[in-house]
Write a protein that holds these residues in place. Structure first.
Motif: not given
Ligand code: ADP
Ligand code: MG
Length: 419
Positions: A322, A326, A351, A356, A369-372, A375-377, A380, A404
């Motif tokens: 992640n 990012a 990092d 965020m 929850y994902t912003t990619k 991504g699968t969300g 985490t 972060t």
């Molecule tokens: P994915 O990586 O598949 O999107 P994750 O559960 O790993 O799913 O992460 C969920 C969301 O949390 C990410 O899409 C991102 O928006 C945010 N995120 C997690 N870790 C970080 C980070 N180190 N810096 C910025 N955003 C992060």
């Protein structure tokens, strides 16, 4: 006696019912920061609780009044910090001064002491895995100072009073800490149940799709291999390895997905954190180099933690990935250790990525929850669950555009030998 019990029950009912109402409106959660809106809300609720208590005082000795108003004040400050604490204190002080009497300023003094103690222990309280320990220390300190203030300024009051007052104070104080902890856990379980519900449907689908796809894939792979060995067609000979590679890759994606939806059993052992971090750094360095990110493992020494090494690695991979994702256009990920308490060690993954907002931090770890775009969300979410199963915890500090830091708190191995 009965005339004392009644107001005590009224005080307790007011505070406990308001705690439940607060949880209904803003469910308590342990991860990420509390937003300003939430802090103001908790300040409001604790103020209402404190005023409610002051309207039903337990007893008055001459012109002093005793009630449990300091309980919501200390608990709100311990959990949510200075903003709700100050709001609640100001409301208490204002109300107390408007009631008047020669001892009003003693009430003011005790309120300020309660706020100071709550604030002083707030950080330690939120970082502790077992909240009752710092809670006990803060409560005891408050008790000592309270008795001291009363002794100096009001006279020594009947022992019966101290007994009843402080017994009800502590009962409510610990009840509230336990209740809030329980509510935080229930909220988490609720989120998880919803997630697991979705996951079980997903799991069944994944298993059947994997089965349906893997069989033809295996057949095709075998045939390609056979044909490429027995053909004179140059083009087929040239492209066959690529086709086989791609088929293997598809197979691996399916296997990874299956291992994700079918979590394996946890085996806790004494694990060397430094070794785990070095392994992971090694594993992820190609991905980091590809994204112009430098991973810097900076562990000061060896730490033995109680964990499942395989699952811990999976968690750290998720978190570091992640961080890499990012850091578009390059950056640095540093991995440090920090020891704050005797029985835990913190691993901090920092990092220099896009960071965020507070609202986004709240959503990290929620299922899907994902912003990619790809991504699968789930990363985490699974990491949070695994770390919690290892009796650890995770928290996030993040600033948009700056980066972060993820703090993974793990229990130290009690018998200090590597297994
Ligand atoms: P994915 O990586 O598949 O999107 P994750 O559960 O790993 O799913 O992460 C969920 C969301 O949390 C990410 O899409 C991102 O928006 C945010 N995120 C997690 N870790 C970080 C980070 N180190 N810096 C910025 N955003 C992060
Ligand atoms: Mg991820």
């Amino acid at each position: 006696m009965a005339d004392l019990i009644k107001p005590i029950f009224v005080n307790i009912s007011i505070i406990v019912s308001l705690t439940f109402i607060a949880n209904l409106i803003y469910p308590f959660n342990a991860k990420g920061g509390i937003s300003l809106k939430q802090k103001l809300f908790f300040g409001l609720i604790s103020s209402i609780a404190a005023i409610g208590c002051m309207y039903y005082p337990i007893d008055g000795f001459r012109t002093t009044v005793f009630d449990l108003r300091t309980v919501p004040l200390i608990v709100a400050t311990l959990y949510a910090g200075l903003i709700p604490g100050t709001m609640c204190s100001l409301v208490i002080i204002f109300t107390r001064l408007s009631i008047g009497g020669e001892y009003a300023w003693v009430g003011v003094l005790i309120t300020v002491v309660a706020l100071a103690i709550g604030f002083a222990y707030s950080r330690m309280f939120n970082e502790a895995l077992k909240k009752w320990k710092p809670g006990l220390v803060a409560g005891f300190l408050f008790f000592l100072l309270y008795v001291l203030i009363l002794y100096i300024h009001v006279d020594f009051l009947p022992v019966r009073f101290y007994f009843i007052y402080f017994f009800s104070f502590y009962t409510l104080y610990f009840l509230l800490i336990l209740l809030i902890d329980r509510l935080i856990r229930i909220n988490l379980q609720l989120e998880e149940t919803i997630y697991l519900g979705k996951l079980s449907v997903l799991g069944q689908m994944a298993a059947s799709i994997a089965h349906e796809i893997r069989n033809p894939l295996t057949t095709v792979r075998g045939l390609i291999q056979f044909l490429s060995c027995h053909t004179k067609d140059d083009q087929l000979k040239q492209h066959a390895p690529l086709i086989i590679d791609e088929l293997d890759r598809s197979n691996k994606i399916i296997s990874d997905y299956l291992s994700l939806v079918r979590p394996s059993e946890m085996k806790l052992r004494n694990v060397d954190l430094k070794e785990v971090v070095e392994d992971i750094t090694h594993l992820l360095s190609p991905l980091a180099v590809f994204n112009s990110v430098i991973i810097k493992p900076e562990l000061s020494k060896q730490h033995l933690v109680k964990a499942d090494d395989h699952q811990l690695k999976q968690c750290l991979i998720n978190l570091i990935k992640n961080g890499i994702e990012a850091s578009e256009g390059g950056g640095t990920i540093s991995i440090r250790d920090e020891v704050n308490t005797v029985d835990t060690v913190d691993l901090i993954i920092e990092d220099t990525g896009k960071g965020m907002t507070k609202e986004e931090v709240q959503k990290v770890g929620l299922p899907f929850y994902t912003t990619k775009t790809k991504g699968t969300g789930l990363g985490t979410m699974i990491t949070f669950r695994l770390i919690r199963n290892m009796k650890g915890s995770i928290s996030y500090n993040s600033t948009p555009e700056k980066g972060t830091s993820v703090i993974v708190r793990l229990p130290v191995a009690t018998n200090g030998e590597k297994e």
